[in-house]
Motif scaffolding. Structure first.
Motif, PDB file in Angstrom:
ATOM      1  N   ALA A 231       8.004  47.397  -1.724  1.00  0.00           N
ATOM      2  CA  ALA A 231       8.046  47.830  -3.128  1.00  0.00           C
ATOM      3  C   ALA A 231       7.484  49.239  -3.277  1.00  0.00           C
ATOM      4  CB  ALA A 231       7.276  46.852  -4.003  1.00  0.00           C
ATOM      5  N   PHE A 232       6.393  49.514  -2.587  1.00  0.00           N
ATOM      6  CA  PHE A 232       5.774  50.839  -2.673  1.00  0.00           C
ATOM      7  C   PHE A 232       6.699  51.919  -2.115  1.00  0.00           C
ATOM      8  CE2 PHE A 232       2.933  54.094  -0.796  1.00  0.00           C
ATOM      9  CZ  PHE A 232       2.317  54.528  -1.961  1.00  0.00           C
ATOM     10  N   ILE A 233       7.348  51.626  -0.986  1.00  0.00           N
ATOM     11  CA  ILE A 233       8.216  52.613  -0.339  1.00  0.00           C
ATOM     12  C   ILE A 233       9.459  52.892  -1.180  1.00  0.00           C
ATOM     13  CG2 ILE A 233       9.702  52.991   1.671  1.00  0.00           C
ATOM     14  CD1 ILE A 233       7.579  51.551   3.349  1.00  0.00           C
ATOM     15  N   THR A 234      10.094  51.852  -1.741  1.00  0.00           N
ATOM     16  CA  THR A 234      11.298  52.088  -2.532  1.00  0.00           C
ATOM     17  C   THR A 234      10.995  52.834  -3.827  1.00  0.00           C
ATOM     18  OG1 THR A 234      11.126  49.893  -3.562  1.00  0.00           O
ATOM     19  CG2 THR A 234      12.494  50.084  -1.593  1.00  0.00           C
ATOM     20  N   THR A 235       9.776  52.661  -4.366  1.00  0.00           N
ATOM     21  CA  THR A 235       9.390  53.448  -5.543  1.00  0.00           C
ATOM     22  C   THR A 235       9.405  54.936  -5.216  1.00  0.00           C
ATOM     23  OG1 THR A 235       7.966  51.651  -6.319  1.00  0.00           O
ATOM     24  CG2 THR A 235       7.598  53.812  -7.274  1.00  0.00           C
ATOM     25  N   ALA A 236       8.815  55.296  -4.081  1.00  0.00           N
ATOM     26  CA  ALA A 236       8.784  56.698  -3.674  1.00  0.00           C
ATOM     27  C   ALA A 236      10.191  57.230  -3.400  1.00  0.00           C
ATOM     28  CB  ALA A 236       7.910  56.853  -2.432  1.00  0.00           C
ATOM     29  N   VAL A 237      11.056  56.405  -2.812  1.00  0.00           N
ATOM     30  CA  VAL A 237      12.431  56.824  -2.530  1.00  0.00           C
ATOM     31  C   VAL A 237      13.174  57.139  -3.823  1.00  0.00           C
ATOM     32  CG1 VAL A 237      14.667  56.043  -1.661  1.00  0.00           C
ATOM     33  CG2 VAL A 237      12.601  55.638  -0.321  1.00  0.00           C
TER      34      VAL A 237
ATOM     35  N   PRO B 259       8.852  36.730 -12.172  1.00  0.00           N
ATOM     36  CA  PRO B 259       8.116  35.869 -11.263  1.00  0.00           C
ATOM     37  C   PRO B 259       8.415  36.135  -9.806  1.00  0.00           C
ATOM     38  CG  PRO B 259       9.848  34.633 -12.376  1.00  0.00           C
ATOM     39  CD  PRO B 259       9.758  35.979 -13.031  1.00  0.00           C
ATOM     40  N   ALA B 260       9.645  36.569  -9.493  1.00  0.00           N
ATOM     41  CA  ALA B 260       9.958  36.869  -8.101  1.00  0.00           C
ATOM     42  C   ALA B 260       9.078  37.984  -7.592  1.00  0.00           C
ATOM     43  CB  ALA B 260      11.424  37.269  -7.974  1.00  0.00           C
ATOM     44  N   ALA B 261       8.525  38.766  -8.501  1.00  0.00           N
ATOM     45  CA  ALA B 261       7.758  39.934  -8.095  1.00  0.00           C
ATOM     46  C   ALA B 261       6.270  39.780  -8.323  1.00  0.00           C
ATOM     47  CB  ALA B 261       8.250  41.155  -8.876  1.00  0.00           C
TER      48      ALA B 261
ATOM     49  N   ALA C 233      10.192  49.089  -8.779  1.00  0.00           N
ATOM     50  CA  ALA C 233      10.748  49.229  -7.440  1.00  0.00           C
ATOM     51  C   ALA C 233      11.841  48.192  -7.257  1.00  0.00           C
ATOM     52  CB  ALA C 233       9.653  49.044  -6.393  1.00  0.00           C
ATOM     53  N   LEU C 234      12.625  48.364  -6.210  1.00  0.00           N
ATOM     54  CA  LEU C 234      13.638  47.384  -5.826  1.00  0.00           C
ATOM     55  C   LEU C 234      13.364  46.938  -4.399  1.00  0.00           C
ATOM     56  CD1 LEU C 234      16.853  49.108  -7.201  1.00  0.00           C
ATOM     57  CD2 LEU C 234      15.988  46.908  -7.964  1.00  0.00           C
ATOM     58  N   VAL C 235      13.397  45.636  -4.180  1.00  0.00           N
ATOM     59  CA  VAL C 235      13.290  45.126  -2.819  1.00  0.00           C
ATOM     60  C   VAL C 235      14.591  44.427  -2.458  1.00  0.00           C
ATOM     61  CG1 VAL C 235      10.791  44.872  -2.930  1.00  0.00           C
ATOM     62  CG2 VAL C 235      12.251  42.940  -3.552  1.00  0.00           C
ATOM     63  N   MET C 236      14.886  44.402  -1.164  1.00  0.00           N
ATOM     64  CA  MET C 236      16.107  43.774  -0.652  1.00  0.00           C
ATOM     65  C   MET C 236      15.790  42.340  -0.228  1.00  0.00           C
ATOM     66  SD  MET C 236      18.487  46.221  -0.612  1.00  0.00           S
ATOM     67  CE  MET C 236      18.704  48.006  -0.427  1.00  0.00           C
ATOM     68  N   LEU C 237      16.420  41.376  -0.873  1.00  0.00           N
ATOM     69  CA  LEU C 237      16.222  39.974  -0.531  1.00  0.00           C
ATOM     70  C   LEU C 237      17.474  39.437   0.140  1.00  0.00           C
ATOM     71  CD1 LEU C 237      14.678  37.296  -0.621  1.00  0.00           C
ATOM     72  CD2 LEU C 237      15.574  36.955  -2.942  1.00  0.00           C
TER      73      LEU C 237
ATOM     74  N   MET D  61      19.437  42.916  -4.578  1.00  0.00           N
ATOM     75  CA  MET D  61      18.265  43.710  -4.931  1.00  0.00           C
ATOM     76  C   MET D  61      17.478  42.991  -6.018  1.00  0.00           C
ATOM     77  SD  MET D  61      19.775  47.602  -5.047  1.00  0.00           S
ATOM     78  CE  MET D  61      20.063  48.523  -3.535  1.00  0.00           C
ATOM     79  N   VAL D  62      16.165  42.972  -5.871  1.00  0.00           N
ATOM     80  CA  VAL D  62      15.292  42.327  -6.852  1.00  0.00           C
ATOM     81  C   VAL D  62      14.346  43.372  -7.431  1.00  0.00           C
ATOM     82  CG1 VAL D  62      13.545  40.544  -7.231  1.00  0.00           C
ATOM     83  CG2 VAL D  62      15.406  40.138  -5.605  1.00  0.00           C
ATOM     84  N   PRO D  63      14.375  43.607  -8.747  1.00  0.00           N
ATOM     85  CA  PRO D  63      13.443  44.569  -9.343  1.00  0.00           C
ATOM     86  C   PRO D  63      12.005  44.051  -9.297  1.00  0.00           C
ATOM     87  CG  PRO D  63      15.295  44.115 -10.807  1.00  0.00           C
ATOM     88  CD  PRO D  63      15.310  43.073  -9.736  1.00  0.00           C
ATOM     89  N   VAL D  64      11.080  44.972  -9.065  1.00  0.00           N
ATOM     90  CA  VAL D  64       9.659  44.662  -9.025  1.00  0.00           C
ATOM     91  C   VAL D  64       8.953  45.521 -10.061  1.00  0.00           C
ATOM     92  CG1 VAL D  64       7.581  44.637  -7.606  1.00  0.00           C
ATOM     93  CG2 VAL D  64       9.805  44.163  -6.556  1.00  0.00           C
TER      94      VAL D  64
END
Length: 446
Positions: free
Chosen positions: A334-340, A180-182, A301-305, A280-283
């Protein structure tokens, strides 16, 4: 020995394969427990027919490339046997939470055998009158959201459900799995390939990923090998939803606010205080209306919360969490961390490890919030009482958080580094105290 049947890993899969450290194994740990004993023979058939026969990675082992520019591959294990991966045990008396935690903690730090498929499962009897399914699945096999869905394919909607084979990604196995966070983040990430990303947003995310510094605290100590696990009693999900409705926030906002407040209280017991702690929160960026591929793999992806941990009223903290989550939902992070992650996987060792540690060092750990099935599920004919799962940390991370909603209840579980985070049961108590404070504040404002 090579069997000749190989398939190349994706870049993100290779990154997780190479990210193992003695003090941070890239293994996703999960527990699922019942109040009645699970039949061993039926359970073995369920594992064989719903995991091994459906998803190839459960009978494939990793193989490193012979050329440095190639990615690792999966190949069939010529000596595969279910007995190498499926084990049975019994807890010491009296078979309560302490005995279960002791059992788990002795095993979560053991590396998996890389000469075999990267998973193992234990059926543990003697947990009260029931059983516990303890699973350890390497992150290279798939991301945590996909593996949560896969593990639910072991379950049925009724005790009379039969352990017949299912297709990969069949709707029955995917019911109710969501992060749900994502939820908003997924929609944003899926739009990004077709909607131009404004330069200022991309620059802002890049600065965050490259320049963010984690405030020093008890959670930023050097992690050791041993880990500790603890978890809460179930909390009624309708109570959490009521707080969200009354405050114009989401269930996820309420739970993350309670977590933030718990971390604040915990640090105060050690006379520490910081304005924020980053998790870090998985998306999940897989299309929710499509079945999982048989090959699984990592697609997230991972986002920084930034968790607000400065001293403040519970209502103010909840509003701040909501603002921060909304900001992330409308960013390309989310899009940028996927590419990283995909790019790091193509670098191979020794270059990929320092990069993984660099990004991991910006957070104290990983927090997952999974909505499981709304109705009770059954494992080999026995009703499941609770579910939790922890994705691994890396680098200097010391705190993993699992929030799992199931059958109209929600639990929180902590996986902490034993060397740096003492008495993790306090985190559970503080989380529950924060939920109580949010309920009280909501009633007072009504």
């Amino acid at each position: 020995m090579s069997t000749g049947t190989r398939r190349t890993m994706g870049g993100a899969d290779a990154m997780w394969l190479h990210a193992d450290r003695p003090n941070h194994l890239m293994v996703i740990d999960g527990i699922m427990w019942t109040e009645q004993p699970v039949d061993w023979d039926r359970f073995r058939r369920t594992i064989q027919e719903r995991l091994v026969d459906v998803y190839p990675v459960f009978h494939e082992r990793p193989v490193e490339p012979t050329r440095p520019w190639d990615l690792p591959a999966w190949e069939d294990d010529p000596s595969f046997s279910l007995t190498h991966h499926l084990h049975r045990a019994r807890l010491r008396r009296p078979g309560g939470d302490k005995q279960l935690r002791d059992f788990l903690q002795k095993r979560v730090s053991r590396p998996l055998d890389r000469s075999r498929p990267l998973w193992e499962a234990w059926l543990v009897d003697g947990y009260g009158e029931g059983s516990v399914l303890f699973t350890r699945l390497h992150h290279a096999m798939a991301d945590g959201m996909a593996l949560a869905e896969v593990m639910l394919t072991l379950t049925d909607p009724s005790p009379g459900g039969h352990d017949a084979p299912r297709e990969a990604g069949a709707p029955e196995g995917r019911r109710g799995i969501l992060v749900p966070a994502a939820a908003g983040l997924v929609r944003g990430a899926m739009r990004l390939p077709t909607v131009p990303v404004t330069a200022w947003k991309a620059v802002g995310v890049t600065r965050k990923l490259l320049l963010d510094v984690l405030p020093g605290s008890l959670f930023s100590g050097e992690p050791g090998v041993d880990k500790q696990l603890t978890w809460s009693d179930p909390h009624p999900l309708p109570d959490i939803k009521a707080i969200g409705r009354a405050t114009g926030t989401t269930v996820n906002d309420v739970l993350i606010a309670a977590l933030s407040g718990a971390l604040t209280r915990y640090l105060e017991t050690f006379e520490e205080s910081v304005d924020h702690l980053t998790t870090m929160v998985p998306v999940n960026i897989r299309p929710p209306d499509q079945p999982l591929p048989r090959e699984l793999g990592n697609k997230f992806a991972l986002v920084m919360l930034h968790l607000p941990t400065a001293p403040m009223a519970v209502g103010e903290r909840l509003a701040e969490v909501h603002r921060r989550m909304e900001r992330i939902k409308h960013s390309p992070e989310a899009f940028i961390t996927t590419a990283v992650a995909e790019g790091i996987g193509h670098l191979h060792t020794p270059l990929d490890k320092p990069l993984v540690d660099f990004f991991a060092g910006k957070a104290i750990g990983v927090t997952t919030n999974v909505v499981g099935p709304r109705e009770p599920r059954y494992l080999a004919g026995v009703e499941i009482a609770g579910i939790l799962g922890w994705v691994p940390g890396s680098g200097g991370q010391t705190l993993g958080v699992s929030i799992f909603s199931y059958a109209d209840t929600v639990r929180i579980g902590f996986k902490v580094d034993a060397a740096t985070v003492p008495r993790p049961e306090r985190l559970v108590a503080f989380f529950e105290a924060e939920l109580d404070a949010l309920r009280l504040a909501t009633l007072e404002d009504a």
